[in-house]
Motif scaffolding. Structure first.
Motif, PDB file in Angstrom:
ATOM      1  N   THR A  72    -102.632 -12.152 -17.633  1.00 36.99           N
ATOM      2  CA  THR A  72    -103.245 -13.059 -17.400  1.00 36.99           C
ATOM      3  C   THR A  72    -103.984 -13.958 -16.943  1.00 36.99           C
ATOM      4  OG1 THR A  72    -100.019 -13.446 -17.376  1.00 36.99           O
ATOM      5  CG2 THR A  72    -101.153 -15.451 -17.210  1.00 36.99           C
ATOM      6  N   GLU A  95     -97.197 -23.922 -13.748  1.00 36.09           N
ATOM      7  CA  GLU A  95     -97.250 -22.869 -13.797  1.00 36.09           C
ATOM      8  C   GLU A  95     -99.314 -23.112 -12.166  1.00 36.09           C
ATOM      9  OE1 GLU A  95     -94.315 -19.040 -15.923  1.00 36.09           O
ATOM     10  OE2 GLU A  95     -96.726 -19.279 -15.984  1.00 36.09           O
ATOM     11  N   GLU A  99     -95.660 -10.683  -6.004  1.00 34.31           N
ATOM     12  CA  GLU A  99     -95.217 -11.683  -7.237  1.00 34.31           C
ATOM     13  C   GLU A  99     -95.125 -10.469  -8.310  1.00 34.31           C
ATOM     14  OE1 GLU A  99     -95.461 -13.441 -10.416  1.00 34.31           O
ATOM     15  OE2 GLU A  99     -97.306 -12.636 -10.404  1.00 34.31           O
TER      16      GLU A  99
HETATM   17  C1  BGC Z   1     -96.769 -14.379 -14.019  1.00 32.93           C
HETATM   18  C2  BGC Z   1     -95.595 -15.266 -14.741  1.00 32.93           C
HETATM   19  C3  BGC Z   1     -95.958 -15.845 -15.032  1.00 32.93           C
HETATM   20  C4  BGC Z   1     -96.831 -15.654 -16.196  1.00 32.93           C
HETATM   21  C5  BGC Z   1     -96.672 -17.398 -17.495  1.00 32.93           C
HETATM   22  C6  BGC Z   1     -97.303 -13.692 -15.619  1.00 32.93           C
HETATM   23  O1  BGC Z   1     -98.880 -13.204 -15.294  1.00 32.93           O
HETATM   24  O2  BGC Z   1     -97.098 -13.552 -13.676  1.00 32.93           O
HETATM   25  O3  BGC Z   1     -95.478 -15.832 -13.357  1.00 32.93           O
HETATM   26  O4  BGC Z   1     -94.486 -17.078 -15.786  1.00 32.93           O
HETATM   27  O5  BGC Z   1     -97.923 -14.587 -16.588  1.00 32.93           O
HETATM   28  O6  BGC Z   1     -97.373 -17.642 -17.365  1.00 32.93           O
END
Ligand code: BGC
Length: 364
Positions: free
Chosen positions: A45, A118, A154
């Protein structure tokens, strides 16, 4: 002049704009916790944000501080905070609620309206900074004995939520016990998923990925009693022939076509969890009759899962403890590169060969 601290940020939408920046040192409010960041993990991400594909700066700002996989230590607490004290190790959840029914019920990971923010991703600054503040409700306690691997909390929550969904769904069949699971993809999510399933007693866990063994993912899987299969030695349909009753599939390749290739190998009564957010516009021709009949005739469930709930964070901490007792030191080997925040932060943009998890180090 007010004090500033190091942070790593991007200009969202601008490819390759990752840079070190200075932001005002945060001060905790009465219900907030000030955390000294120790290290922050980098994931797919983050790399999509860095390449300008996704990511949104906070309202009114042009920079987004990235980072959502955080491990740190409490530096100060507001006067109403009871959950943690100065010196405790912590992480934090990622998503912050809007007013939708799911968010109002305390499950922003199930948000309906998609107006959530986020941290480090969407409309809120992340944790890749020397310090951050957060409301105590989003702070996750991590025991000192997990200090070296707390940064994996996480990413582990993503698969904790996935496997929790599987178990919730399968309450429809009280006799159901998963014996065979397949994980598609052997990056951090796939590996953590495989370790989680093994730690929960699933006998046969097979991770399927492209790169032929030997490689570090295969070594980790084997140490946990799981198997690594390269698609060069066995195609996905061949995996299905070899394992005729696959009870669970976790898909984490990041490639939507692979997700659809995986559906036909799911066994009867099985559950497949799709975990890849695929931002592109790819299309493919698929055998709809066969896929449909397989799902219907086999009472199969295909479910999507994103983000994680608070309970997945608590469960992830418990699982990391379990990993350490089952396979001491193994989870730590997922961390394959460490970049000091004072170094060349443009290196965050690219995945090194044989990298599993890169972390950015902020100091003790
Ligand atoms: C994160 C999540 C997030 C998702 C979408 C992922 O890499 O761990 O917390 O919801 O990306 O943004």
């Amino acid at each position: 002049m007010s004090k500033t601290i190091h942070a790593v940020a991007v200009y969202p939408g601008e490819a390759g704009s990752v840079h070190r920046t200075e932001i005002p040192a945060p001060e905790p409010g009465d219900d907030e916790v000030l955390v000294d960041v120790i290290r922050v993990g980098v994931c797919g991400t983050d790399r999509e944000i860095i390449s300008g594909v996704i990511g949104k700066a906070p309202e009114g700002a042009d920079e987004l501080v990235i980072g959502h996989e955080v491990f740190g230590r409490v530096a100060a607490v507001g006067k109403n905070v009871t959950k943690v004290k100065v010196g405790d190790f912590t992480g934090a959840t990622v998503r912050r609620p809007d007013g939708c029914p799911a968010c109002a019920a305390g499950q922003p990971d199930m948000c309906v309206w998609h107006q959530y923010t986020e941290r480090g991703i969407q409309g809120a600054n992340g944790f890749m900074a020397k310090q951050f503040v957060e409301h105590e409700q989003y702070i996750v306690s991590i025991p000192a004995e997990l200090a070296s691997i707390g940064v994996l909390t996480e990413p582990l929550t993503v698969v904790e939520k996935a496997v929790r969904q599987v178990r919730l769904i399968q309450r429809r069949m009280p006799w159901w016990q998963p014996k065979t699971a397949v994980v598609l993809g052997a990056g951090p999510i796939g590996l953590l998923g495989a370790l989680l399933l093994r730690s929960q007693g699933v006998e046969e866990v097979v991770a399927v990925a492209r790169t032929p063994a030997p490689n570090s993912s295969a070594t980790i899987l084997e140490a946990a009693g799981a198997r690594y299969v390269s698609t060069e030695e066995m195609s996905i349909p061949e995996v299905g022939q070899h394992y005729p009753q696959i009870d669970v599939i976790l898909e984490s390749t990041g490639v939507s076509a692979v997700a659809f290739d995986g559906i036909p190998i799911l066994g009867n009564d099985g559950v497949m969890v799709l975990l890849s957010l695929t931002g592109g516009t790819r299309t493919a021709e698929i055998p709809t009759d066969a896929i449909n009949t397989g799902i219907v005739g086999g009472n199969k469930t295909i479910v999507g899962s994103v983000n994680a709930g608070f309970e997945d964070f608590t469960n992830a901490v418990a699982s990391l403890r379990k990993f350490e007792s089952l396979w001491p030191g193994l989870a730590g080997t997922l961390i394959t590169s460490r970049l000091p925040v004072t170094g060349d932060v443009s290196q965050i943009a690219s995945k090194a060969r044989d990298e599993i998890k890169m972390v950015v180090e902020f100091g003790p």
